[in-house]
Design a protein around this motif. Sequence first.
Motif, short mmCIF file in Angstrom:
data_model
loop_
_atom_site.label_atom_id
_atom_site.label_comp_id
_atom_site.label_asym_id
_atom_site.label_seq_id
_atom_site.Cartn_x
_atom_site.Cartn_y
_atom_site.Cartn_z
N LYS A 129 34.04 16.16 104.06
CA LYS A 129 35.27 16.82 103.60
C LYS A 129 35.59 18.00 104.50
O LYS A 129 34.71 18.63 105.09
N ILE A 130 36.89 18.28 104.63
CA ILE A 130 37.36 19.42 105.41
C ILE A 130 38.41 20.15 104.59
O ILE A 130 38.93 19.62 103.60
N ALA A 131 38.74 21.37 105.00
CA ALA A 131 39.83 22.13 104.38
C ALA A 131 40.83 22.48 105.47
O ALA A 131 40.46 22.91 106.57
N VAL A 132 42.12 22.28 105.18
CA VAL A 132 43.17 22.48 106.18
C VAL A 132 44.34 23.23 105.55
O VAL A 132 44.67 23.03 104.38
N THR A 133 44.97 24.10 106.34
CA THR A 133 46.24 24.71 105.96
C THR A 133 47.19 24.62 107.14
O THR A 133 46.76 24.65 108.31
N TYR A 134 48.49 24.49 106.85
CA TYR A 134 49.51 24.28 107.88
C TYR A 134 50.45 25.48 107.87
O TYR A 134 51.09 25.79 106.85
N VAL A 135 50.56 26.17 109.03
CA VAL A 135 51.31 27.42 109.14
C VAL A 135 52.36 27.28 110.24
O VAL A 135 52.11 26.67 111.29
N GLU A 136 53.54 27.86 110.01
CA GLU A 136 54.56 27.95 111.06
C GLU A 136 54.73 29.41 111.45
O GLU A 136 54.65 30.30 110.59
N TRP A 137 54.99 29.65 112.74
CA TRP A 137 55.07 31.03 113.22
C TRP A 137 56.12 31.16 114.32
O TRP A 137 56.47 30.19 114.99
N ALA A 138 56.60 32.39 114.49
CA ALA A 138 57.53 32.71 115.58
C ALA A 138 57.22 34.14 116.04
O ALA A 138 56.26 34.35 116.76
N GLY A 139 58.04 35.12 115.61
CA GLY A 139 57.83 36.49 116.03
C GLY A 139 56.63 37.15 115.36
O GLY A 139 55.94 36.55 114.53
N ALA A 140 56.41 38.42 115.72
CA ALA A 140 55.21 39.13 115.27
C ALA A 140 55.12 39.25 113.75
O ALA A 140 54.02 39.29 113.20
N SER A 141 56.26 39.30 113.06
CA SER A 141 56.23 39.43 111.60
C SER A 141 56.72 38.16 110.91
O SER A 141 57.10 38.20 109.74
N ASP A 142 56.70 37.04 111.62
CA ASP A 142 57.23 35.80 111.06
C ASP A 142 56.17 34.71 111.08
O ASP A 142 56.04 33.95 112.05
N GLN A 143 55.37 34.66 110.03
CA GLN A 143 54.40 33.58 109.83
C GLN A 143 54.54 33.11 108.39
O GLN A 143 54.68 33.93 107.48
N LYS A 144 54.50 31.81 108.20
CA LYS A 144 54.70 31.26 106.85
C LYS A 144 53.75 30.10 106.61
O LYS A 144 53.68 29.18 107.43
N VAL A 145 53.04 30.14 105.49
CA VAL A 145 52.19 29.02 105.10
C VAL A 145 53.07 27.92 104.52
O VAL A 145 53.74 28.13 103.51
N ILE A 146 53.08 26.76 105.16
CA ILE A 146 53.87 25.63 104.69
C ILE A 146 53.07 24.78 103.70
O ILE A 146 53.58 24.37 102.67
N VAL A 147 51.82 24.51 104.03
CA VAL A 147 50.93 23.80 103.11
C VAL A 147 49.68 24.67 102.94
O VAL A 147 48.98 24.94 103.92
N PRO A 148 49.38 25.14 101.73
CA PRO A 148 48.22 26.02 101.53
C PRO A 148 46.91 25.27 101.72
O PRO A 148 46.89 24.05 101.88
N TRP A 149 45.82 26.02 101.69
CA TRP A 149 44.50 25.43 101.87
C TRP A 149 44.32 24.24 100.93
O TRP A 149 44.53 24.34 99.72
N THR A 150 43.94 23.12 101.53
CA THR A 150 43.74 21.88 100.78
C THR A 150 42.46 21.22 101.25
O THR A 150 42.24 21.07 102.45
N VAL A 151 41.61 20.84 100.31
CA VAL A 151 40.39 20.11 100.65
C VAL A 151 40.75 18.63 100.80
O VAL A 151 41.33 18.02 99.88
N LEU A 152 40.43 18.06 101.95
CA LEU A 152 40.71 16.66 102.24
C LEU A 152 39.40 15.89 102.24
O LEU A 152 38.55 16.11 103.10
N ASP A 153 39.25 15.00 101.28
CA ASP A 153 37.99 14.25 101.17
C ASP A 153 38.19 12.82 100.72
O ASP A 153 37.22 12.11 100.46
N ASN A 154 39.46 12.37 100.63
CA ASN A 154 39.73 10.97 100.28
C ASN A 154 41.13 10.61 100.77
O ASN A 154 41.92 11.51 101.11
N PRO A 155 41.46 9.33 100.84
CA PRO A 155 42.78 8.93 101.36
C PRO A 155 43.94 9.54 100.59
O PRO A 155 44.96 9.89 101.19
N GLU A 156 43.80 9.70 99.28
CA GLU A 156 44.89 10.25 98.48
C GLU A 156 45.20 11.70 98.88
O GLU A 156 46.37 12.07 99.02
#
Length: 268
Positions: free
Chosen positions: A79-106
């Motif tokens: 199993k792994i844990a992943v989060t997906y973030v988008e970023w641009a300028g110094a004060s512009d970062q946004k979590v698109i998908v929060p931390w998620t444990v991935l351990d099965n196809p679903e």
Amino acid sequence: MMVRVGFARILAGLALAFALTIPPGRALAETDVDLALVIAVDISFSMDTEEQALQREGFAQAFRSKQVHDAIRGGMLGKIAVTYVEWAGASDQKVIVPWTVLDNPESLMAFAEKIASTPLRRAQRTSISGAIDFSTKLFTESNVTPTRRVIDVSGDGPNNQGRIVTDARKDTLAKGITINGLPIMMRRPGYLDIADLDLYYKDCVIGGQGAFMVPVRERDQFVQAIKTKILLEIANLTPPEGLIHRVQNVPKANCLAGEMQWRDRTYN
């Protein structure tokens, strides 16, 4: 009755004493995982909408693929844990998908769907240092205990806002976190771009144990490059060295190239 009440108070006291011995941040049970991965993707205006769509599709396809599913199951813990973030300028970062444990196809398919279904957006400036600093802090919020911690930074230009990128890299590497790179080089260098962005990423961005980068030079390589990179990170492998190497000594990249470009643009 009094004996029972006294015993209950003793148990409550022991429970409180035990809770106080647990280090902060570990009060809730944490999940052991093979890898905690922050995917940090560039959404600055230098990325056109087609590039952004390809980038999103590449990551979504990667997490839908059987090879990635098999690579996760092949880990010591599976199993792994992943989060997906988008970023641009110094004060512009946004979590698109929060931390998620991935351990099965679903769980993997659901993670991919969240990436693919979020509306695209674009923003000003390029702060790789801001992306690295933001991603580094996210590990303290993951509620997992990983064997490895990796930040996966993708972008199509050099740092031009925020603190110096090598300072951010140094602080993150000191915490035992690896930074990998996906330099996007699908256009000729132009407005606020630099030639040899891959060398810039190599010398100024990536670092840590097993660090590597996968440059993207053609649009038809984009999706496969992302999938390859995710597979390598999950399996804790590095890509093989190219068969052709430059004979002459290649000068080190200027890690202030982006800041110098922005200064010249502003004052000329």
